[in-house]
Design an enzyme around this catalytic site. Structure first.
Site, PDB file in Angstrom:
ATOM      1  N   CYS A   1      -9.380  26.200   1.600  1.00 20.31           N
ATOM      2  CA  CYS A   1      -8.838  25.067   2.355  1.00 20.31           C
ATOM      3  C   CYS A   1      -9.434  24.985   3.758  1.00 20.31           C
ATOM      4  O   CYS A   1      -9.888  23.934   4.186  1.00 20.31           O
ATOM      5  CB  CYS A   1      -7.314  25.165   2.430  1.00 20.31           C
ATOM      6  SG  CYS A   1      -6.562  23.781   3.301  1.00 20.31           S
TER       7      CYS A   1
ATOM      8  N   CYS B   1      -9.982  21.396   2.102  1.00 25.22           N
ATOM      9  CA  CYS B   1      -9.199  20.271   2.597  1.00 25.22           C
ATOM     10  C   CYS B   1      -9.327  20.038   4.103  1.00 25.22           C
ATOM     11  O   CYS B   1      -9.293  18.890   4.554  1.00 25.22           O
ATOM     12  CB  CYS B   1      -7.737  20.423   2.191  1.00 25.22           C
ATOM     13  SG  CYS B   1      -7.055  22.070   2.393  1.00 25.22           S
TER      14      CYS B   1
ATOM     15  N   LYS C   1     -12.923  18.616   4.908  1.00 30.03           N
ATOM     16  CA  LYS C   1     -12.992  17.326   4.216  1.00 30.03           C
ATOM     17  C   LYS C   1     -12.180  16.272   4.961  1.00 30.03           C
ATOM     18  O   LYS C   1     -12.633  15.127   5.130  1.00 30.03           O
ATOM     19  CB  LYS C   1     -12.471  17.488   2.797  1.00 30.03           C
ATOM     20  CG  LYS C   1     -12.415  16.188   2.000  1.00 30.03           C
ATOM     21  CD  LYS C   1     -11.534  16.371   0.770  1.00 30.03           C
ATOM     22  CE  LYS C   1     -10.097  16.648   1.154  1.00 30.03           C
ATOM     23  NZ  LYS C   1      -9.242  16.982  -0.007  1.00 30.03           N
TER      24      LYS C   1
ATOM     25  N   TYR D   1      -9.751  14.185  -7.613  1.00 29.08           N
ATOM     26  CA  TYR D   1      -9.576  13.814  -6.207  1.00 29.08           C
ATOM     27  C   TYR D   1     -10.795  14.184  -5.365  1.00 29.08           C
ATOM     28  O   TYR D   1     -11.170  13.427  -4.458  1.00 29.08           O
ATOM     29  CB  TYR D   1      -8.295  14.437  -5.648  1.00 29.08           C
ATOM     30  CG  TYR D   1      -8.337  15.933  -5.428  1.00 29.08           C
ATOM     31  CD1 TYR D   1      -8.675  16.461  -4.187  1.00 29.08           C
ATOM     32  CD2 TYR D   1      -8.008  16.819  -6.445  1.00 29.08           C
ATOM     33  CE1 TYR D   1      -8.707  17.822  -3.967  1.00 29.08           C
ATOM     34  CE2 TYR D   1      -8.036  18.183  -6.242  1.00 29.08           C
ATOM     35  CZ  TYR D   1      -8.377  18.686  -5.009  1.00 29.08           C
ATOM     36  OH  TYR D   1      -8.408  20.038  -4.806  1.00 29.08           O
TER      37      TYR D   1
ATOM     38  N   GLU E   1     -12.767  11.359  -3.226  1.00 29.30           N
ATOM     39  CA  GLU E   1     -12.758  11.487  -1.770  1.00 29.30           C
ATOM     40  C   GLU E   1     -14.175  11.515  -1.202  1.00 29.30           C
ATOM     41  O   GLU E   1     -14.489  10.789  -0.249  1.00 29.30           O
ATOM     42  CB  GLU E   1     -11.988  12.753  -1.387  1.00 29.30           C
ATOM     43  CG  GLU E   1     -10.497  12.602  -1.604  1.00 29.30           C
ATOM     44  CD  GLU E   1      -9.718  13.892  -1.427  1.00 29.30           C
ATOM     45  OE1 GLU E   1      -8.487  13.826  -1.244  1.00 29.30           O
ATOM     46  OE2 GLU E   1     -10.336  14.983  -1.479  1.00 29.30           O
TER      47      GLU E   1
ATOM     48  N   HIS F   1      10.323  -2.191  11.402  1.00 29.69           N
ATOM     49  CA  HIS F   1       9.438  -3.360  11.394  1.00 29.69           C
ATOM     50  C   HIS F   1       8.739  -3.516  12.743  1.00 29.69           C
ATOM     51  O   HIS F   1       9.353  -3.292  13.786  1.00 29.69           O
ATOM     52  CB  HIS F   1      10.271  -4.613  11.099  1.00 29.69           C
ATOM     53  CG  HIS F   1       9.464  -5.867  11.039  1.00 29.69           C
ATOM     54  ND1 HIS F   1       8.666  -6.187   9.965  1.00 29.69           N
ATOM     55  CD2 HIS F   1       9.338  -6.872  11.937  1.00 29.69           C
ATOM     56  CE1 HIS F   1       8.082  -7.351  10.190  1.00 29.69           C
ATOM     57  NE2 HIS F   1       8.466  -7.789  11.382  1.00 29.69           N
TER      58      HIS F   1
ATOM     59  N   GLU G   1       7.909   0.203   5.847  1.00 30.20           N
ATOM     60  CA  GLU G   1       9.121  -0.561   5.546  1.00 30.20           C
ATOM     61  C   GLU G   1       9.120  -1.132   4.132  1.00 30.20           C
ATOM     62  O   GLU G   1      10.181  -1.447   3.579  1.00 30.20           O
ATOM     63  CB  GLU G   1       9.287  -1.705   6.560  1.00 30.20           C
ATOM     64  CG  GLU G   1       8.288  -2.834   6.432  1.00 30.20           C
ATOM     65  CD  GLU G   1       8.524  -3.940   7.464  1.00 30.20           C
ATOM     66  OE1 GLU G   1       9.677  -4.416   7.545  1.00 30.20           O
ATOM     67  OE2 GLU G   1       7.569  -4.320   8.147  1.00 30.20           O
TER      68      GLU G   1
END
Length: 449
Positions: A43, A48, A51, A178, A182, A438, A443
């Site tokens: 990682c 990750c 990346k 993934y 990616e 908002h 939302e």
């Protein structure tokens, strides 16, 4: 005095191994750890973290292009890959140092060399030294599956892609998971002509396929190419350095770089595990019980080497639970239900809970689907037609939320809070009763129809 040199010997200094070492030491255990490459594991060093830094860099491709719509004049922007590449690697060095400091501050002895299991309570180091330990923890993670074809040596994996000398003009990304999606998005943003090659026509199998279909649609609109139902047959390096690729469907094409991202296998080979009686499955994963214990009582395993859930936060939790169970007399197990995940594509996908297919298989007609298909405000102002899609899946008369699936800007940030609601077993009504924030994309989660 213990009859062993150490109470715990950990093999592998990734996220799971470091966490287990630190927590075990905090409980009073005498701990040693061996790492043959760099502290931090997949990682931090080659996964990750670097990346995600590239993902941040890739975002500027669209932001700079659209800046004028927000009042900014950005004249002749230029991307310099070598600069970003080197900055990322410098930060990885910093993080590696922090991981090392964590081990040192907890008095964990670090052996910077390869270690193998020589017995139920013995570890042999590459230097030849044999160390004994009351418990041994395998935390060696996973390793990219390389290309399986003639000329495979000319293809890269995710381990090497961070160190390219330059951005490839033509990039072939092999795989549908993934990692493939990616890096396809990252290098497309950096200027590569990208093609994704996949042996089937289904990408991201563990994600909701309605959301995945939206990603494919948007990726095609951006200019990413797809070559489905085909695989590598042969790679030939040509005189000019380019790579001529033959596919098993009879077609062929030329590329500058090939990235193979067809999955990761448990990194258990050559560790001596089977020789001492540790059972592995057909993929090479260490078979463990819910307390991370292998078939040999003194040997445990956590993280990707067990091939349960290949996610860094899961490895960390497993390492922590192991240390509490074994060295604090506090038996703990990891709950694998409702784990949020994300694909940092362009735009990102985020998910928690069951997909529509999984929910239908489990609950039949007792599910309901709610959706919001919307154009984010930022896209409206910038003139981009790209639409987001949020999807909620409920089950039962109380409409308990059992799945949330998002695609759109910042989806990976939004899903974390929503995952708490899914984990807690809240109903659709709880979302409806929550006042919207908002204006925001988040939302839409409380406005689903």
């Amino acid at each position: 005095m213990s009859e062993y040199d150490y109470d715990l010997f950990v093999i592998g200094a990734g996220s799971g191994g470091v966490r287990a070492s630190r927590i075990a030491a905090s409980h009073g255990a005498k701990v040693a750890l061996a790492e043959e490459y760099r502290v931090g594991g997949t990682c931090v060093i080659r996964g990750c973290v670097p990346k995600k830094m590239l993902v941040y860099g890739a975002h500027f491709a669209e932001d700079l292009h659209e800046a004028a719509r927000f009042g900014w004049d950005v004249n002749d922007p230029k991307f310099v890959w070598q600069r970003l590449r080197d900055i990322v690697q410098t930060d990885i060095d910093r993080l590696e140092g922090l991981y090392g400091n964590t081990l040192s501050s907890h008095n964990v002895k670090l052996f910077e060399e390869r270690a193998t299991v020589a017995g139920p309570n013995e570890v042999k180091l590459a230097s030849g030294q044999v160390v004994t330990a009351g418990k041994i923890l395998i935390a060696t993670g996973g390793w990219p599956v390389p290309a399986q074809c003639e000329g495979a040596e000319h293809a890269l994996t995710s381990n090497e892609i961070f160190h390219l000398e330059q951005v490839p003009g033509r990039l072939l990304v092999v795989g549908g998971g993934y990692i493939a999606n990616e890096f396809a998005g990252i290098f497309h943003a950096f200027g590569s002509d990208v093609t994704i090659l996949n042996r089937s026509d289904v990408l991201l199998r563990s994600y909701d396929q309605e959301i995945v279909a939206r990603l494919v649609e948007l990726s095609k609109e951006k200019g990413i190419n797809f070559h489905f139902k085909a695989s590598l047959q042969k790679i030939e390096k040509q005189a000019d350095g380019s790579l001529h690729v033959g596919f098993n469907d009879g077609t062929n094409a030329d590329y500058d770089t090939i990235l193979v991202a067809t999955g990761r296998a448990p990194n258990s080979a050559g560790l001596g595990l089977e020789e001492v009686g540790v059972k592995l499955d057909k993929s090479g994963a260490v078979i463990v019980d819910e307390y991370n214990q292998s078939s040999v009582p003194s040997i445990y395993a956590v993280g990707d080497v067990t091939n349960r859930v290949q996610l860094t936060p899961v490895a960390i939790r497993e390492g922590h639970a192991f240390a509490d169970t074994v060295f604090d007399n506090n038996p703990r197990i990891v709950d694998y239900d409702a784990i949020p995940s994300a694909v940092f594509a362009s735009p990102p996908i985020a998910s928690v809970g069951l997909t529509e297919a999984e929910a239908s298989a489990k609950y039949g007609d007792d599910i309901k689907i709610y959706r919001s298909d919307f154009r984010p405000m930022k896209n409206v102002v910038s003139g981009r037609e790209e639409r987001g899609l949020y999807k909620m899946i409920t089950a039962g008369s109380d409409e308990k939320v059992i799945g949330l699936h998002l695609i759109g800007p910042e989806s990976s940030e939004i899903i974390q809070g929503a995952a708490v609601a899914v984990k807690a077993g809240l109903s659709k009504q709880a979302f409806d009763d929550t006042v919207a924030l908002h204006p925001s994309m988040a939302e839409e989660l409380v406005l689903l129809k």
